[in-house]
Scaffold this motif. Structure first.
Motif, PDB file in Angstrom:
ATOM      1  N   GLU A 154      -3.279   0.854  -4.000  1.00 45.13           N
ATOM      2  CA  GLU A 154      -3.048   2.210  -4.504  1.00 45.13           C
ATOM      3  C   GLU A 154      -2.988   3.228  -3.370  1.00 45.13           C
ATOM      4  O   GLU A 154      -2.330   4.266  -3.480  1.00 45.13           O
ATOM      5  CB  GLU A 154      -4.146   2.580  -5.504  1.00 45.13           C
ATOM      6  N   GLU A 155      -3.683   2.939  -2.266  1.00 44.69           N
ATOM      7  CA  GLU A 155      -3.663   3.849  -1.114  1.00 44.69           C
ATOM      8  C   GLU A 155      -2.561   3.489  -0.120  1.00 44.69           C
ATOM      9  O   GLU A 155      -2.471   4.101   0.961  1.00 44.69           O
ATOM     10  CB  GLU A 155      -5.026   3.814  -0.416  1.00 44.69           C
ATOM     11  N   ASN A 156      -1.771   2.467  -0.461  1.00 46.56           N
ATOM     12  CA  ASN A 156      -0.632   2.029   0.366  1.00 46.56           C
ATOM     13  C   ASN A 156      -1.064   1.562   1.764  1.00 46.56           C
ATOM     14  O   ASN A 156      -0.343   1.746   2.743  1.00 46.56           O
ATOM     15  CB  ASN A 156       0.398   3.163   0.507  1.00 46.56           C
ATOM     16  N   THR A 157      -2.235   0.964   1.836  1.00 43.72           N
ATOM     17  CA  THR A 157      -2.703   0.435   3.124  1.00 43.72           C
ATOM     18  C   THR A 157      -2.657  -1.095   3.168  1.00 43.72           C
ATOM     19  O   THR A 157      -2.814  -1.676   4.240  1.00 43.72           O
ATOM     20  CB  THR A 157      -4.143   0.894   3.411  1.00 43.72           C
ATOM     21  N   LEU A 158      -2.445  -1.729   2.007  1.00 41.98           N
ATOM     22  CA  LEU A 158      -2.474  -3.192   1.958  1.00 41.98           C
ATOM     23  C   LEU A 158      -1.318  -3.796   2.762  1.00 41.98           C
ATOM     24  O   LEU A 158      -1.517  -4.719   3.560  1.00 41.98           O
ATOM     25  CB  LEU A 158      -2.417  -3.668   0.500  1.00 41.98           C
ATOM     26  N   LYS A 159      -0.108  -3.247   2.564  1.00 46.88           N
ATOM     27  CA  LYS A 159       1.044  -3.774   3.308  1.00 46.88           C
ATOM     28  C   LYS A 159       0.875  -3.537   4.804  1.00 46.88           C
ATOM     29  O   LYS A 159       1.291  -4.365   5.624  1.00 46.88           O
ATOM     30  CB  LYS A 159       2.324  -3.111   2.811  1.00 46.88           C
ATOM     31  N   LEU A 160       0.232  -2.419   5.139  1.00 46.57           N
ATOM     32  CA  LEU A 160       0.023  -2.109   6.549  1.00 46.57           C
ATOM     33  C   LEU A 160      -0.911  -3.132   7.192  1.00 46.57           C
ATOM     34  O   LEU A 160      -0.670  -3.596   8.314  1.00 46.57           O
ATOM     35  CB  LEU A 160      -0.559  -0.698   6.690  1.00 46.57           C
ATOM     36  N   VAL A 161      -1.971  -3.513   6.461  1.00 45.25           N
ATOM     37  CA  VAL A 161      -2.917  -4.507   6.968  1.00 45.25           C
ATOM     38  C   VAL A 161      -2.230  -5.855   7.137  1.00 45.25           C
ATOM     39  O   VAL A 161      -2.381  -6.533   8.172  1.00 45.25           O
ATOM     40  CB  VAL A 161      -4.129  -4.630   6.025  1.00 45.25           C
ATOM     41  N   LEU A 162      -1.440  -6.242   6.151  1.00 44.61           N
ATOM     42  CA  LEU A 162      -0.769  -7.544   6.211  1.00 44.61           C
ATOM     43  C   LEU A 162       0.301  -7.570   7.302  1.00 44.61           C
ATOM     44  O   LEU A 162       0.583  -8.623   7.886  1.00 44.61           O
ATOM     45  CB  LEU A 162      -0.145  -7.870   4.852  1.00 44.61           C
ATOM     46  N   SER A 163       0.885  -6.407   7.566  1.00 48.64           N
ATOM     47  CA  SER A 163       1.920  -6.348   8.593  1.00 48.64           C
ATOM     48  C   SER A 163       1.360  -6.522   9.996  1.00 48.64           C
ATOM     49  O   SER A 163       2.122  -6.770  10.948  1.00 48.64           O
ATOM     50  CB  SER A 163       2.668  -5.010   8.520  1.00 48.64           C
ATOM     51  N   GLN A 164       0.042  -6.404  10.154  1.00 46.57           N
ATOM     52  CA  GLN A 164      -0.584  -6.574  11.460  1.00 46.57           C
ATOM     53  C   GLN A 164      -0.820  -8.048  11.799  1.00 46.57           C
ATOM     54  O   GLN A 164      -1.432  -8.360  12.815  1.00 46.57           O
ATOM     55  CB  GLN A 164      -1.918  -5.831  11.490  1.00 46.57           C
ATOM     56  N   GLY A 165      -0.353  -8.931  10.916  1.00 46.91           N
ATOM     57  CA  GLY A 165      -0.494 -10.359  11.174  1.00 46.91           C
ATOM     58  C   GLY A 165      -1.695 -10.996  10.492  1.00 46.91           C
ATOM     59  O   GLY A 165      -1.978 -12.179  10.708  1.00 46.91           O
TER      60      GLY A 165
END
Length: 477
Positions: A154-165
């Protein structure tokens, strides 16, 4: 390494959350209060039962000189001692009797349960350590874990975390590890207090059996909490919003911890009904009427016994016997009535066990029921331990009456009801001393519940692992 960092992040963020501080503090306070009050209640009951047992023994030793069979009717009491861990889980102790009156020609049920003097509120359960661990800690876990993944989505941080490998598996197990540390932070102090009270009560010399019971008690609840954490984080990962995740988890909790246990108990009572107290006693009385009653030697069985005894001693009448035929009749009557009681009590106990077995079967799909059975078993407060006490009390009763009848047989002659034994004879009768069965025995009684918990956990973790390996844990964006 990455999982440890994720766990540390989850632990730190949630620990700083005021909602966790309030909810965790309330649950911890309830745990500490339940531990302390349960221990004080345990001490009080244990002391009272020990005193009552001493009083009963003193009354037996204080009998005047009398006929041995009169002493058998005078009887004595057997009091069930509290097990060391019963303050953690009261189990069925509140509903089962605490003492059995031991007398000749009759097997009495255990009487004076705490529930007899309680109000109707007892139906809602008691605030015990087991109650908090089984019901409230899972509820706390749900409120801690329902938004572990959905919040980041909901805070749009999940994809960012996964994109870090970071892999989905590392993220998932890191969050599970962090939440496990938080639950340990809440439960740990109460368990340390319980262990400290237990060791203080035993003078810091607890037996190996007690220590093993306590260790297994902690272990099964650790597994129970871990399964709730893993399942709750999994539901959060599969949910599209925090609201749907919370509703799903609360529905699971209500069904597993409230609806299913009550429905299972009601279904067991319907499928395996037991006779009323009046009908049960009538069946026993009818069977007793068919055999030697111990006071009427004119019935057919007594006549057959008389012929057998006369032939054994080579005499023509009971008056010529070198022993008291009345004592022989009394003992044969005791054997018959014991057989009758055992027959009907065994049938009744089998019905109760069938009712309980239904909960054991449902435990394969509901870990709450499996943990509840194991918890009571390790605490010594389940139905199996109660039956063990009843069985040993009956063995003692039969041996006591047999000793008195044999004394009557050898001490006096037939028809001599006035001859009395000295008071020293009462002191030669061993006192009733109940020994709690070993932890191995307790585990065997609940082997299916243990298997159910392990199998449920294995299937759950296998399913989660498969979702992680197939990268299907998270719903499509």
């Amino acid at each position: 390494m990455i999982r440890r960092l994720i766990a540390q992040n989850e632990f730190t963020q949630t620990r700083r959350d005021r909602r966790f501080v309030v909810a965790g503090g309330v649950v911890l306070l309830l745990l500490l209060v339940a531990t302390w009050t349960g221990f004080r209640n345990y001490q009080s009951l244990a002391d009272k039962r020990a005193q009552a047992n001493q009083t009963a023994r003193a009354a037996w030793l204080g009998q005047p000189e009398k006929n041995p069979h009169s002493a058998a009717h005078y009887g004595t009491f057997a009091f069930r001692p509290k097990s060391d861990l019963s303050f953690l889980d009261f189990g069925l102790d509140t509903y089962t009797g605490v003492s059995v009156y031991l007398e000749g020609h009759r097997q009495n049920d255990a009487k004076f349960s705490a529930a007899e003097d309680a109000t109707v509120l007892i139906r809602f359960g008691e605030m015990t350590v087991a109650f908090v661990l089984q019901l409230l800690i899972p509820l706390l876990i749900i409120f801690l874990c329902f938004s572990t993944f959905t919040r980041e989505r909901e805070e749009n941080t999940l994809k960012l975390v996964l994109s870090q490998g970071v892999s989905v598996a590392d993220l998932y197990w890191g969050k599970v590890r962090g939440m496990s540390q938080l639950v340990a932070l809440v439960v740990g102090p109460a368990l340390l207090l319980a262990g400290g009270l237990l060791f203080a009560q035993t003078g810091f010399s607890a037996t190996a059996d007690t220590l093993l019971r306590l260790g297994l008690f902690v272990l099964i609840y650790a597994l129970y909490f871990f399964l709730f954490i893993a399942g709750s984080v999994f539901v959060s990962a599969r949910s599209e919003s925090s609201r749907s995740s919370l509703l799903t988890l609360l529905s699971i909790w209500i069904v597993a911890c409230v609806v299913l246990p009550k429905a299972t108990a009601n279904l067991g009572e319907s499928l395996f009904s037991v006779p009323s107290n009046y009908a049960f006693k009538r069946l026993i009385h009818e069977d007793e009427e068919k055999g030697i009653d111990g006071h009427n030697p004119s019935n057919a069985r007594a006549k057959e016994l008389e012929k057998k005894v006369l032939a054994q001693y080579g005499v023509d009448s009971v008056s010529q016997l070198p022993v008291n035929f009345d004592g022989i009749v009394m003992q044969e009557g005791e054997k018959y009535t014991s057989m009758v009681y055992q027959k009907h009590f065994r049938a009744l106990q089998e019905q109760f066990q069938r009712q309980n077995s239904l909960a054991t079967v449902v435990g394969f799909v509901n870990p709450y029921l499996a943990v509840r059975n194991l918890s009571m078993g390790l605490s010594g407060s389940d139905y199996a331990h109660f039956l063990d006490f009843k069985g040993k009390a009956e063995q003692y009763r039969f041996g006591l009456v047999e000793r008195l009848n044999n004394q009557m047989k050898t001490f006096s002659k037939t028809g001599d009801w006035e001859k009395k034994v000295s008071r020293e004879f009462w002191a030669k009768t061993p006192d009733f001393a109940y020994q709690l069965p070993s932890v191995g025995w307790a585990l065997r009684q609940h082997a299916l519940s243990g298997l159910a918990l392990l199998l449920f956990g294995g299937v759950l973790l296998w399913g989660i692992g498969r979702s992680l390996s197939n990268s299907t844990l998270l719903p499509a964006a």
